[in-house]
Write an enzyme that holds these catalytic residues in place. Structure first.
Site, PDB file in Angstrom:
ATOM      1  N   GLU A 119       0.824  -1.217   0.000  1.00  0.00           N
ATOM      2  CA  GLU A 119       0.000   0.000   0.000  1.00  0.00           C
ATOM      3  C   GLU A 119       0.856   1.263   0.000  1.00  0.00           C
ATOM      4  OE1 GLU A 119      -1.309   1.800   3.508  1.00  0.00           O
ATOM      5  OE2 GLU A 119      -1.119  -0.020   4.713  1.00  0.00           O
ATOM      6  N   LYS A 170      -4.213  -1.812  14.001  1.00  0.00           N
ATOM      7  CA  LYS A 170      -3.355  -0.874  14.718  1.00  0.00           C
ATOM      8  C   LYS A 170      -3.795  -0.721  16.166  1.00  0.00           C
ATOM      9  CE  LYS A 170      -3.840   1.524  11.477  1.00  0.00           C
ATOM     10  NZ  LYS A 170      -3.967   1.837  10.116  1.00  0.00           N
TER      11      LYS A 170
HETATM   12  N1  PSU Z   1      -0.732   0.407   8.934  1.00  0.00           N
HETATM   13  C1  PSU Z   1       0.376   1.090   9.297  1.00  0.00           C
HETATM   14  N2  PSU Z   1       0.405   2.419   9.019  1.00  0.00           N
HETATM   15  C2  PSU Z   1      -0.619   3.057   8.340  1.00  0.00           C
HETATM   16  C3  PSU Z   1      -1.778   2.328   7.960  1.00  0.00           C
HETATM   17  C4  PSU Z   1      -1.771   1.001   8.294  1.00  0.00           C
HETATM   18  O1  PSU Z   1       1.292   0.509   9.868  1.00  0.00           O
HETATM   19  O2  PSU Z   1      -0.512   4.237   8.071  1.00  0.00           O
HETATM   20  C5  PSU Z   1      -2.906   2.974   7.170  1.00  0.00           C
HETATM   21  C6  PSU Z   1      -3.460   1.918   6.219  1.00  0.00           C
HETATM   22  O3  PSU Z   1      -3.389   2.433   4.917  1.00  0.00           O
HETATM   23  C7  PSU Z   1      -4.883   1.728   6.663  1.00  0.00           C
HETATM   24  C8  PSU Z   1      -5.231   3.091   7.162  1.00  0.00           C
HETATM   25  O4  PSU Z   1      -5.704   1.302   5.621  1.00  0.00           O
HETATM   26  O5  PSU Z   1      -4.045   3.444   7.899  1.00  0.00           O
HETATM   27  C9  PSU Z   1      -6.508   3.101   7.978  1.00  0.00           C
HETATM   28  O6  PSU Z   1      -6.987   4.400   8.030  1.00  0.00           O
HETATM   29  P1  PSU Z   1      -8.469   4.703   8.559  1.00  0.00           P
HETATM   30  O7  PSU Z   1      -8.452   4.249  10.000  1.00  0.00           O
HETATM   31  O8  PSU Z   1      -8.626   6.206   8.427  1.00  0.00           O
HETATM   32  O9  PSU Z   1      -9.417   3.923   7.707  1.00  0.00           O
END
Ligand code: PSU
Ligand code: MN
Length: 295
Positions: free
Chosen positions: A21, A153
């Site tokens: 990603e 996370k």
């Molecule tokens: N995992 C990491 N760092 C990140 C992310 C995931 O170690 O920055 C990102 C991914 O792209 C994930 C996003 O899809 O954070 C989720 O964001 P939100 O909670 O706004 O959907």
């Protein structure tokens, strides 16, 4: 969709591919660690005998496999938009340059024909405000891809996220582990659906999902390497302060995840950042192994 030469050749030669990603490059990690990590992840995948396909959107084109210049743009620019499913049509219609999250990377990778995707942690149900549910979750429920990650996370409500995955039919495997990892920590006390001890074993479950015509993704959850683990007790104080600060600063929506990751890194003297990079690299290695087992 636009394929890089390396990725197009991998398809032609039936080589294993691993999607990566771009939100983690543009918004998840600080400069210059973001650019180093982006290149390192690609090298790790190549060294393990697979082909990396980093995904992002440039001028409205869905790019699968990026040039060094494109990765640099993502790492250095402040104007790259973080996009989830809801933004895909806007990105296309308005020729935008965007970083893809787990949701949109899965969407594009699956349609490109890539079976395995490696990341750090998926999005999930946020703490305290449970109507903020990452669009990663519904995407994982409707996209039959394999996502190698270290769970969700740590900033999230992990039990609620685990329940959501169960309700919506996402298969959660533990890579050589008996419980779901918690990003910077190896344990969460939360169950996995099945332990797997080899890429072949994971591959058999993935093949069975496909044979059944199920639409869900399979999450292969991999614990952070032991030497980079951060004890949860130690992390909790830092996390609590970061959450309070986000609250006071009225941070919400797509800003919240990058904000919390940055705050925790500052408050831990870079320890969480080192852990994040270590798990990303380790997951890339595991993903390459699984991709090779299922081509
Ligand atoms: N995992 C990491 N760092 C990140 C992310 C995931 O170690 O920055 C990102 C991914 O792209 C994930 C996003 O899809 O954070 C989720 O964001 P939100 O909670 O706004 O959907
Ligand atoms: Mn959200």
């Amino acid at each position: 969709m636009k394929f890089s030469r390396e990725v197009a050749q991998a398809f032609a030669n039936k080589q294993p591919l691993v999607a990566l990603e771009s939100t983690v490059i543009a918004h998840g990690l600080p400069f210059p660690q973001n650019i180093e990590t982006a290149f390192n992840l690609e090298s790790i995948i190549r060294d393990a005998g697979a082909v990396p396909a980093t995904i992002a959107v440039f001028d409205g084109e869905f790019c699968i496999g990026l040039s060094q210049d494109q990765i640099e743009t993502l790492a250095k620019s402040d104007s790259v938009r973080k996009i989830s499913r809801r933004d895909l049509s806007i990105a296309l219609a308005k020729n935008l340059t965007c970083a893809t999250t787990v949701a949109t990377t899965s969407f594009i990778a699956h349609r490109a024909g890539i079976k395995v995707f490696s990341t750090g942690g998926i999005g999930g149900v946020h703490r305290g405000f449970s109507s903020d549910i990452s669009a990663d979750l519904p995407e994982l429920a409707q996209t039959p891809i394999t996502v190698v990650c270290s769970g969700a996370k740590i900033v999230l409500d992990l039990p609620a996220t685990r329940e959501w995955l169960e309700t919506n039919g996402v298969t959660v495997l533990g890579w050589k582990c008996g419980e779901m990892p918690a990003f910077y920590s190896r344990s969460s006390g939360l169950p996995i659906d099945e332990r797997v001890d080899s890429a072949r074993e994971a591959g058999e479950i993935i093949a069975a999902r496909d044979a059944l015509g199920l639409s869900n993704s399979v999450l292969v959850t991999v614990p952070v390497p032991e030497e980079f683990e951060i004890d949860f007790e130690e992390l909790e104080e830092i996390l609590k302060r970061s959450l309070d600060f986000a609250d006071a600063e009225k941070i919400s929506g797509k800003e919240i995840t990058p904000f919390l990751l940055g705050e925790m890194s500052k408050r831990s003297g870079g320890k969480t950042l080192a852990s994040n990079i270590a798990l990303l690299e380790n997951n890339a290695r595991v993903a390459a192994e699984i991709a090779a087992a299922i081509v």
